[in-house]
Motif scaffolding. Structure first.
Motif, mmCIF file in Angstrom:
data_model
loop_
_atom_site.group_PDB
_atom_site.id
_atom_site.type_symbol
_atom_site.label_atom_id
_atom_site.label_comp_id
_atom_site.label_asym_id
_atom_site.label_seq_id
_atom_site.Cartn_x
_atom_site.Cartn_y
_atom_site.Cartn_z
ATOM 1 N N GLY A 15 -49.720 -8.030 72.246
ATOM 2 C CA GLY A 15 -48.629 -9.084 72.192
ATOM 3 C C GLY A 15 -48.954 -9.656 73.499
ATOM 4 O O GLY A 15 -48.700 -9.397 74.425
ATOM 5 N N VAL A 16 -48.841 -11.123 72.527
ATOM 6 C CA VAL A 16 -47.781 -11.781 73.960
ATOM 7 C C VAL A 16 -46.879 -12.741 74.209
ATOM 8 O O VAL A 16 -46.298 -12.775 73.099
ATOM 9 C CB VAL A 16 -49.091 -13.457 74.244
ATOM 10 C CG1 VAL A 16 -48.771 -14.188 74.978
ATOM 11 C CG2 VAL A 16 -50.640 -13.270 73.798
ATOM 12 N N SER A 17 -46.502 -11.842 75.163
ATOM 13 C CA SER A 17 -44.757 -12.361 75.326
ATOM 14 C C SER A 17 -44.717 -14.116 75.352
ATOM 15 O O SER A 17 -46.133 -15.129 75.818
ATOM 16 C CB SER A 17 -44.339 -12.423 76.849
ATOM 17 O OG SER A 17 -43.169 -12.827 77.530
ATOM 18 N N GLY A 18 -43.651 -14.868 74.365
ATOM 19 C CA GLY A 18 -43.737 -16.073 74.061
ATOM 20 C C GLY A 18 -43.726 -16.944 75.083
ATOM 21 O O GLY A 18 -43.143 -18.181 75.517
ATOM 22 N N SER A 19 -42.937 -16.405 76.350
ATOM 23 C CA SER A 19 -42.253 -16.581 77.578
ATOM 24 C C SER A 19 -43.215 -17.360 78.540
ATOM 25 O O SER A 19 -43.773 -18.032 79.508
ATOM 26 C CB SER A 19 -41.644 -16.713 78.331
ATOM 27 O OG SER A 19 -41.754 -15.069 78.975
ATOM 28 N N ASP A 20 -44.505 -16.276 78.414
ATOM 29 C CA ASP A 20 -45.682 -16.062 79.233
ATOM 30 C C ASP A 20 -46.948 -17.295 79.015
ATOM 31 O O ASP A 20 -47.664 -17.467 79.648
ATOM 32 C CB ASP A 20 -45.797 -15.108 79.910
ATOM 33 C CG ASP A 20 -45.150 -14.531 80.745
ATOM 34 O OD1 ASP A 20 -44.352 -14.921 81.162
ATOM 35 O OD2 ASP A 20 -44.703 -13.320 80.651
ATOM 36 N N ASP A 21 -47.148 -16.982 77.879
ATOM 37 C CA ASP A 21 -47.776 -17.936 77.315
ATOM 38 C C ASP A 21 -48.445 -19.256 77.279
ATOM 39 O O ASP A 21 -47.339 -20.559 76.601
ATOM 40 C CB ASP A 21 -47.800 -17.890 75.354
ATOM 41 C CG ASP A 21 -49.530 -18.516 74.675
ATOM 42 O OD1 ASP A 21 -50.106 -18.315 75.117
ATOM 43 O OD2 ASP A 21 -49.519 -18.518 73.488
ATOM 44 N N PRO A 22 -49.369 -19.691 78.272
ATOM 45 C CA PRO A 22 -48.939 -21.518 78.161
ATOM 46 C C PRO A 22 -49.398 -21.971 77.001
ATOM 47 O O PRO A 22 -49.045 -23.162 77.436
ATOM 48 C CB PRO A 22 -50.704 -21.364 79.101
ATOM 49 C CG PRO A 22 -51.614 -19.690 79.790
ATOM 50 C CD PRO A 22 -50.236 -18.631 78.278
ATOM 51 N N THR A 23 -49.832 -21.665 76.239
ATOM 52 C CA THR A 23 -50.320 -22.577 74.760
ATOM 53 C C THR A 23 -48.724 -22.395 74.981
ATOM 54 O O THR A 23 -48.190 -23.679 74.408
ATOM 55 C CB THR A 23 -50.812 -21.992 73.428
ATOM 56 O OG1 THR A 23 -52.669 -21.707 74.282
ATOM 57 C CG2 THR A 23 -51.174 -22.224 72.559
ATOM 58 N N GLN A 24 -47.581 -21.832 74.001
ATOM 59 C CA GLN A 24 -46.682 -21.499 74.254
ATOM 60 C C GLN A 24 -45.762 -22.695 74.627
ATOM 61 O O GLN A 24 -45.083 -23.425 74.453
ATOM 62 C CB GLN A 24 -46.219 -20.587 73.857
ATOM 63 C CG GLN A 24 -44.295 -20.893 73.455
ATOM 64 C CD GLN A 24 -44.961 -21.149 71.675
ATOM 65 O OE1 GLN A 24 -45.266 -20.669 70.874
ATOM 66 N NE2 GLN A 24 -43.731 -22.246 71.815
#
Length: 95
Positions: free
Chosen positions: A3-12
């Motif tokens: 899973g990708v954390s929303g706060s760490d995802d560069p795209t997000q």
């Protein structure tokens, strides 16, 4: 797959930045629309005063400005009242 954390995802993060920028631009467009509407209303009110009292644009604006200051009401609201009601509360012929 992890899973990708929303706060760490560069795209997000980039999407969030773009959404914030878009909201800011929408706010600016809305403010410009309000300013144009206010300007039109003030222009109409000035024209009414110019016709009614046979005065120039500066004198008409002065009447609106004075009425705004005296009543502690925004100038565009005074102009709207004049256009709507054909009168400004407590104001008579300037001559």
């Amino acid at each position: 797959m992890t899973g990708v954390s929303g706060s760490d995802d560069p795209t997000q993060l980039r999407v969030n930045e773009l959404v914030a920028a878009l909201r800011s631009e929408v706010d600016k467009v809305e403010q410009l629309g309000e300013a144009l509407s206010s300007r039109d209303m003030i222009g109409q009110a000035k024209g009414m005063l110019m016709e009614r009292f046979t005065i120039d644009a500066d004198a008409a604006f002065g009447i609106l400005h004075e009425a705004s200051n005296r009543s502690n009401v925004k100038l565009h609201d005074v102009a709207h009242q004049l256009v709507r009601d054909r009168t400004i509360d407590g104001y008579s012929n300037p001559s």
